[in-house]
Design a protein around this motif. Sequence first.
Motif, PDB file in Angstrom:
ATOM      1  N   PRO A  37       2.124   0.309   2.323  1.00 21.26           N
ATOM      2  CA  PRO A  37       2.233   0.821   3.693  1.00 21.26           C
ATOM      3  C   PRO A  37       3.532   0.437   4.401  1.00 21.26           C
ATOM      4  CG  PRO A  37       0.762  -1.061   3.617  1.00 21.26           C
ATOM      5  CD  PRO A  37       1.126  -0.738   2.192  1.00 21.26           C
ATOM      6  N   LYS A  38       3.913   1.299   5.325  1.00 28.32           N
ATOM      7  CA  LYS A  38       5.103   1.037   6.137  1.00 28.32           C
ATOM      8  C   LYS A  38       4.964  -0.277   6.891  1.00 28.32           C
ATOM      9  CE  LYS A  38       6.739   5.711   6.903  1.00 28.32           C
ATOM     10  NZ  LYS A  38       7.035   6.755   7.879  1.00 28.32           N
ATOM     11  N   ALA A  39       3.759  -0.575   7.360  1.00 35.84           N
ATOM     12  CA  ALA A  39       3.520  -1.789   8.152  1.00 35.84           C
ATOM     13  C   ALA A  39       3.888  -3.055   7.388  1.00 35.84           C
ATOM     14  CB  ALA A  39       2.058  -1.854   8.583  1.00 35.84           C
ATOM     15  N   ALA A  40       3.916  -2.975   6.061  1.00 36.89           N
ATOM     16  CA  ALA A  40       4.279  -4.130   5.233  1.00 36.89           C
ATOM     17  C   ALA A  40       5.752  -4.080   4.821  1.00 36.89           C
ATOM     18  CB  ALA A  40       3.386  -4.188   4.000  1.00 36.89           C
TER      19      ALA A  40
END
Length: 158
Positions: A75-78
């Motif tokens: 994910p982008k969040a990571a």
Amino acid sequence: MTNTHGGSRGIDNRNPFNVKQVPTKWKGSIGEDADGHAIFGHEVYSARAVMRDLADDFLNDDKRTLRGLFADYAPKAAGNDPDDYARFVAKRIGRNPDEKLRLFRPNGATNDFDSGLLLPILMAMVEMEICAGYQVPVEILNSGMALYRRDFVSQVQP
């Protein structure tokens, strides 16, 4: 854990897919690193874990394309670029990242129609996670897939 292979966490952790640890601990896990990645006793368990993770996303979250799978997996969040990941794997397997795949049946078994894609997908994922050209022996990947098939279908957790 101190990196001993040129800075690759996945190699040191015997986790070439950089699978994150789960609360109930992955089968074959012997710990986790400071960033929450599972440390396995053998790479075969990392292959089993990634199969389990992909099947869960595919079946429970209705992620039926490479773009959908990697939006969850990386994910982008990571700090990842899931679109780049999907394009990389798609190019390696000769598919479109938005093409619907039939990798798993509703009971978790691999689908005969597209199951031949699973090994090339795993091989491309290892390259994406570790570095271009890095390979885990096919025998290890096949053994991990066999463990997944045996355990998932018989509902061994996780």
